[in-house]
Design a protein around this motif. Sequence first.
Motif, PDB file in Angstrom:
ATOM      1  N   UNK A  33     -26.194 -36.276 -40.988  1.00  0.00           N
ATOM      2  CA  UNK A  33     -26.189 -35.844 -42.374  1.00  0.00           C
ATOM      3  C   UNK A  33     -27.568 -35.327 -42.753  1.00  0.00           C
ATOM      4  N   UNK A  34     -27.652 -34.633 -43.861  1.00  0.00           N
ATOM      5  CA  UNK A  34     -28.966 -34.231 -44.373  1.00  0.00           C
ATOM      6  C   UNK A  34     -29.311 -35.133 -45.567  1.00  0.00           C
TER       7      UNK A  34
ATOM      8  N   UNK B  62     -26.773 -36.788 -49.147  1.00  0.00           N
ATOM      9  CA  UNK B  62     -26.689 -38.103 -49.807  1.00  0.00           C
ATOM     10  C   UNK B  62     -27.214 -38.009 -51.235  1.00  0.00           C
ATOM     11  N   UNK B  63     -28.274 -37.236 -51.434  1.00  0.00           N
ATOM     12  CA  UNK B  63     -28.833 -37.086 -52.796  1.00  0.00           C
ATOM     13  C   UNK B  63     -27.759 -36.574 -53.762  1.00  0.00           C
ATOM     14  N   UNK B  64     -26.926 -35.658 -53.312  1.00  0.00           N
ATOM     15  CA  UNK B  64     -25.880 -35.111 -54.205  1.00  0.00           C
ATOM     16  C   UNK B  64     -24.882 -36.198 -54.620  1.00  0.00           C
TER      17      UNK B  64
ATOM     18  N   UNK C 174     -37.728 -38.614 -46.663  1.00  0.00           N
ATOM     19  CA  UNK C 174     -36.297 -38.683 -46.379  1.00  0.00           C
ATOM     20  C   UNK C 174     -35.364 -38.556 -47.575  1.00  0.00           C
ATOM     21  N   UNK C 175     -34.416 -39.475 -47.645  1.00  0.00           N
ATOM     22  CA  UNK C 175     -33.360 -39.410 -48.660  1.00  0.00           C
ATOM     23  C   UNK C 175     -33.940 -39.638 -50.061  1.00  0.00           C
ATOM     24  N   UNK C 176     -34.928 -40.527 -50.171  1.00  0.00           N
ATOM     25  CA  UNK C 176     -35.544 -40.794 -51.473  1.00  0.00           C
ATOM     26  C   UNK C 176     -36.222 -39.560 -52.039  1.00  0.00           C
ATOM     27  N   UNK C 177     -36.949 -38.837 -51.186  1.00  0.00           N
ATOM     28  CA  UNK C 177     -37.592 -37.604 -51.659  1.00  0.00           C
ATOM     29  C   UNK C 177     -36.533 -36.589 -52.100  1.00  0.00           C
ATOM     30  N   UNK C 178     -35.494 -36.423 -51.299  1.00  0.00           N
ATOM     31  CA  UNK C 178     -34.436 -35.452 -51.654  1.00  0.00           C
ATOM     32  C   UNK C 178     -33.791 -35.832 -52.989  1.00  0.00           C
ATOM     33  N   UNK C 179     -33.599 -37.129 -53.208  1.00  0.00           N
ATOM     34  CA  UNK C 179     -32.971 -37.566 -54.465  1.00  0.00           C
ATOM     35  C   UNK C 179     -33.903 -37.331 -55.650  1.00  0.00           C
TER      36      UNK C 179
END
Length: 240
Positions: A217-218, A222-224, A17-22
């Motif tokens: 959201x994608x 959030x990573x951005x 999820x968001x952690x991987x994208x970040x």
Amino acid sequence: MPLFHEKVALVTGAASGIGRAAALAFSREGAAVVVSDLHLTGAEATAAMIVESGGEALAAACDVARRADVENLVAQTVHTFGRLDFAFNNAGIGGALGMLHQKTEAEWDDVLAVNLKGVWLCLRSEVQAMQASGGGAIVNMASAAGLVGFRGASAYSASKHGVIGLTKTAALEYARSKIRINAVCPGFTDTPMVASMLEAAPELADSVRGNPLRRLGTPEETAEAVIWLCSDKASFITGQ
Ligand code: NAI
């Protein structure tokens, strides 16, 4: 020049999820990334993506609710990369949906242990590492459910409100150490966490899109925000 040349970033809950994208976004900006998660194989998969695209990563198993795990994680980061510049305390669990009188004490304890105590434990070790290298930036994962109530998710909403109070206080305590500490509060985002929530409660399909943009959201969006908050572009922003 990438934003984070020769910098080191730590992300918890980075197998998904968001952690991987970040984690991928920190690497894109030039940071060496410590990819940590409760599930080592997932963390290793994220680390492999980073290495395949030419970046530097270390996968590490860490349960953020366990003090010894968190202390080891930060020590391993400093041992491997020599410093810690950025941290994204993202690991979190939703817990099963249900009215609060139907929930058990164990369910409450689990959600608070990961989502709130986990962030506190991470902050505790991270600020010490950052003080040693002269400063840094930390982003904590809260949620829109940290700003408003969320029917059926009392422990989750309480934990995320707690993350916001913790973030504001930590920002005050470490500003003089040149450590900026902020939180992000995404609305519903297209990740396995939301997919499993919708599987359990398909009637929520419309309400998860109940934001002005009328869509999920994608993780990358959030990573951005996390990348921007860690960058010098946000140099006057803390406790937000
Ligand atoms: P996800 O379920 O895809 O990823 C969460 C990751 O955290 C998983 O890899 C999981 O193994 C890891 N994790 C769980 N417990 C852990 C523990 N004790 N120690 C270390 N790692 C652990 O979920 P998602 O959606 O990417 O969530 C990430 C964060 O974003 C969570 O804190 C969540 O509450 C928050 N959030 C999610 C939103 C959404 O709509 N998906 C909206 C707002 C906030």
